[in-house]
Design an enzyme around this catalytic site. Structure first.
Site, PDB file in Angstrom:
ATOM      1  N   SER A 104      -5.676 -65.046  28.030  1.00 16.50           N
ATOM      2  CA  SER A 104      -5.337 -63.654  27.700  1.00 16.50           C
ATOM      3  C   SER A 104      -6.412 -63.029  26.805  1.00 16.50           C
ATOM      4  O   SER A 104      -7.585 -63.013  27.167  1.00 16.50           O
ATOM      5  CB  SER A 104      -3.948 -63.605  27.072  1.00 16.50           C
ATOM      6  OG  SER A 104      -3.423 -62.304  27.076  1.00 16.50           O
ATOM      7  N   HIS A 256       2.276 -64.963  33.185  1.00 13.67           N
ATOM      8  CA  HIS A 256       1.105 -64.837  32.321  1.00 13.67           C
ATOM      9  C   HIS A 256       0.780 -66.137  31.581  1.00 13.67           C
ATOM     10  O   HIS A 256      -0.389 -66.426  31.323  1.00 13.67           O
ATOM     11  CB  HIS A 256       1.352 -63.706  31.321  1.00 13.67           C
ATOM     12  CG  HIS A 256       0.182 -63.384  30.458  1.00 13.67           C
ATOM     13  ND1 HIS A 256      -1.022 -62.945  30.974  1.00 13.67           N
ATOM     14  CD2 HIS A 256       0.026 -63.417  29.096  1.00 13.67           C
ATOM     15  CE1 HIS A 256      -1.872 -62.723  29.970  1.00 13.67           C
ATOM     16  NE2 HIS A 256      -1.262 -63.015  28.838  1.00 13.67           N
TER      17      HIS A 256
END
Length: 277
Positions: A104, A256
């Site tokens: 991320s 994610h």
């Protein structure tokens, strides 16, 4: 099996005590540097570290102001400064060459570190990396100067709650257990993190431009979850086009938090990529 020498320590970098974890063997092995994402810590790699520590010496870093690293309102929380923390820590440990793994926001920090020091970081693995984000809105930056604005940030995060936040980043909700909730929630018991996050709003400079990304020549591997709600797979595909020496892989039915949802597969991809001739 060779026994690991594992320990935690801190190093003062740019005026901040930076927490890091080391997993190493006595025999020489390549060094893998793990960089977490926003509102996270090295905790997010707990499932892949045991799968990789036989083949690499591993360093997991808590970026300011996250995890167990000092929460400072004096530190400039720009991605460039975070990349500098990574660079100086690796140099401080007298490591000459390493591979970067960034999840991320940590992917964006890894890209900056790789761009700044191609001599130090020879390969980059991006796990659902942020990309092409602009500067934060001027109104939000102005708000960060309002007294006690950090309490607004705290209220918003507490209102969201750990379960709601995890639902946003994990596709397979059955994986959310007490250990996961405790691990991601623990750093936010310290009010100083909200003060530091307030400062981070002012310091955020946006992601690398496409022109900068195209200058990063190291081999890079991009791993994504098809169901990523935070950084959609289209961002990964765009990064794959802009990075001149990259390959791309995605997992179906995955969100994610790929290190949490697909630890075995992610570890296998990292091994194949980093140890390839």
């Amino acid at each position: 099996m060779e026994k690991s020498h594992n320990f935690c320590s801190t190093m003062n970098i740019l005026g901040v005590n930076v927490h890091y974890e080391v997993y190493e063997k006595k025999t020489p092995k390549p060094t893998l540097v793990l960089i977490h994402g926003f509102l996270s810590s090295s905790f997010c790699y707990r499932k892949i570290i045991p799968l990789l520590e036989n083949d690499f010496n591993i360093i997991a870093i808590d970026l300011p102001p996250f995890g167990k690293t000092e929460k400072s309102t004096k530190f400039i929380h720009s991605y460039k400064n975070m990349a500098k923390v990574v660079i100086e820590l690796i140099e401080g440990l007298q490591i000459k060459r390493a591979y970067l793994v960034g999840h991320s926001m940590g992917g964006q920090v890894s890209l900056i570190a790789a761009k700044e020091r191609p001599d130090l970081f020879e390969r980059v693995v991006l796990l659902c990396s942020s990309g092409y984000m602009k500067r934060l809105s001027p109104s939000l930056k102005i708000g960060s100067y309002v007294p006690y604005f950090y309490l607004v940030i705290k209220h918003w995060l507490v209102k969201q709650g750990i379960v709601k936040n995890l639902h946003n980043v994990v596709h397979d909700l059955s994986l959310i257990d007490q250990e996961m909730m405790d691990g991601y929630e623990e750093p936010f018991y310290d009010d100083r993190i909200f003060m530091a996050l307030n400062k981070m709003i002012r310091d955020h400079e946006g992601d690398l431009s496409p022109e900068d990304i195209k200058l990063i020549e190291q081999p890079s591997l991009l791993i994504w979850g098809n169901e990523d709600k935070v950084v959609p797979i289209q961002i990964g595909e765009r990064l794959n086009k802009d990075l001149p020496n990259s390959s791309f892989f995605s997992f179906k039915n995955t969100g994610h938090l790929v290190p949490e949802e697909r630890p075995e597969q992610v570890s296998e991809k990292i091994l194949d990529f980093c140890l390839a001739n």
